[in-house]
Design a protein around this motif. Structure first.
Motif, PDB file in Angstrom:
ATOM      1  N   GLY A  34       0.806  -1.209   0.000  1.00 53.28           N
ATOM      2  CA  GLY A  34       0.000   0.000   0.000  1.00 53.28           C
ATOM      3  C   GLY A  34       0.839   1.258   0.000  1.00 53.28           C
ATOM      4  N   TRP A  35       0.227   2.308  -0.493  1.00 51.70           N
ATOM      5  CA  TRP A  35       0.770   3.651  -0.356  1.00 51.70           C
ATOM      6  C   TRP A  35      -0.153   4.416   0.594  1.00 51.70           C
ATOM      7  N   TYR A  36       0.467   5.025   1.579  1.00 54.24           N
ATOM      8  CA  TYR A  36      -0.241   5.859   2.537  1.00 54.24           C
ATOM      9  C   TYR A  36       0.347   7.257   2.482  1.00 54.24           C
ATOM     10  N   ARG A  37      -0.380   8.203   2.994  1.00 49.97           N
ATOM     11  CA  ARG A  37       0.158   9.557   3.059  1.00 49.97           C
ATOM     12  C   ARG A  37      -0.260  10.223   4.355  1.00 49.97           C
ATOM     13  N   GLN A  38       0.575  11.149   4.759  1.00 51.58           N
ATOM     14  CA  GLN A  38       0.283  11.913   5.963  1.00 51.58           C
ATOM     15  C   GLN A  38       0.591  13.375   5.701  1.00 51.58           C
ATOM     16  N   ALA A  39      -0.437  14.160   5.698  1.00 50.33           N
ATOM     17  CA  ALA A  39      -0.277  15.598   5.549  1.00 50.33           C
ATOM     18  C   ALA A  39      -0.035  16.220   6.914  1.00 50.33           C
ATOM     19  N   ALA A  40       0.530  17.405   6.902  1.00 43.72           N
ATOM     20  CA  ALA A  40       0.839  18.095   8.154  1.00 43.72           C
ATOM     21  C   ALA A  40      -0.412  18.253   9.011  1.00 43.72           C
ATOM     22  N   GLY A  41      -0.337  17.805  10.245  1.00 45.20           N
ATOM     23  CA  GLY A  41      -1.443  17.953  11.169  1.00 45.20           C
ATOM     24  C   GLY A  41      -2.573  16.963  10.982  1.00 45.20           C
ATOM     25  N   LYS A  42      -2.378  16.001  10.111  1.00 39.44           N
ATOM     26  CA  LYS A  42      -3.440  15.027   9.839  1.00 39.44           C
ATOM     27  C   LYS A  42      -2.936  13.616  10.099  1.00 39.44           C
ATOM     28  N   GLN A  43      -3.883  12.700  10.200  1.00 38.22           N
ATOM     29  CA  GLN A  43      -3.521  11.307  10.398  1.00 38.22           C
ATOM     30  C   GLN A  43      -3.096  10.673   9.078  1.00 38.22           C
ATOM     31  N   ARG A  44      -2.311   9.642   9.206  1.00 34.79           N
ATOM     32  CA  ARG A  44      -1.904   8.894   8.028  1.00 34.79           C
ATOM     33  C   ARG A  44      -3.126   8.205   7.440  1.00 34.79           C
ATOM     34  N   GLU A  45      -3.224   8.247   6.121  1.00 37.09           N
ATOM     35  CA  GLU A  45      -4.372   7.653   5.461  1.00 37.09           C
ATOM     36  C   GLU A  45      -3.936   6.788   4.290  1.00 37.09           C
TER      37      GLU A  45
END
Length: 115
Positions: A34-45
């Motif tokens: 999988g590829w996940y991402r985490q933006a600043a101030g947000k949870q990893r999705e």
């Protein structure tokens, strides 16, 4: 098991990037990747995943724009990202085996989309 993600960078809105994840220590075809991402101030999705059998799944926010693929011979997973927008800005992580204690994570690669 080691995962090495690459391909991030700075791109203008509407542009494209391709992320790569090189796996070592096991065969990716045995696991969900999988590829996940985490933006600043947000949870990893979760962004996208591909099962051992090749079934893909995408977050609603990227459907039609991103494509996950793999090369079993090279033991690599890719994420082709098209029509990028500023909301796609995040650190992107490659994952093997799922987001659990038994899964593995790469080091992350930063994608920055400018308006």
């Amino acid at each position: 098991v080691q995962l090495q993600a690459s391909g991030g960078g700075l791109v203008q809105a509407g542009g494209s990037l391709r992320l790569s994840c090189a796996a070592s220590g096991t065969r990716i075809g045995l696991y969900v990747m999988g590829w996940y991402r985490q933006a600043a101030g947000k949870q990893r999705e979760l962004v996208a995943s591909i099962t051992g059998g090749g079934i893909t799944n995408y977050a609603d926010s990227v459907k039609g724009r991103f494509t996950i693929s793999r090369d079993l011979a090279k033991n690599m997973v890719y994420l082709q990202m098209n029509s990028l927008n500023v909301e796609d800005t995040a650190v992107y992580y490659c994952n093997l085996g799922g987001p659990t204690a038994r899964g593995y994570w790469g080091q992350g690669t930063l994608v920055t989309v400018s308006s």
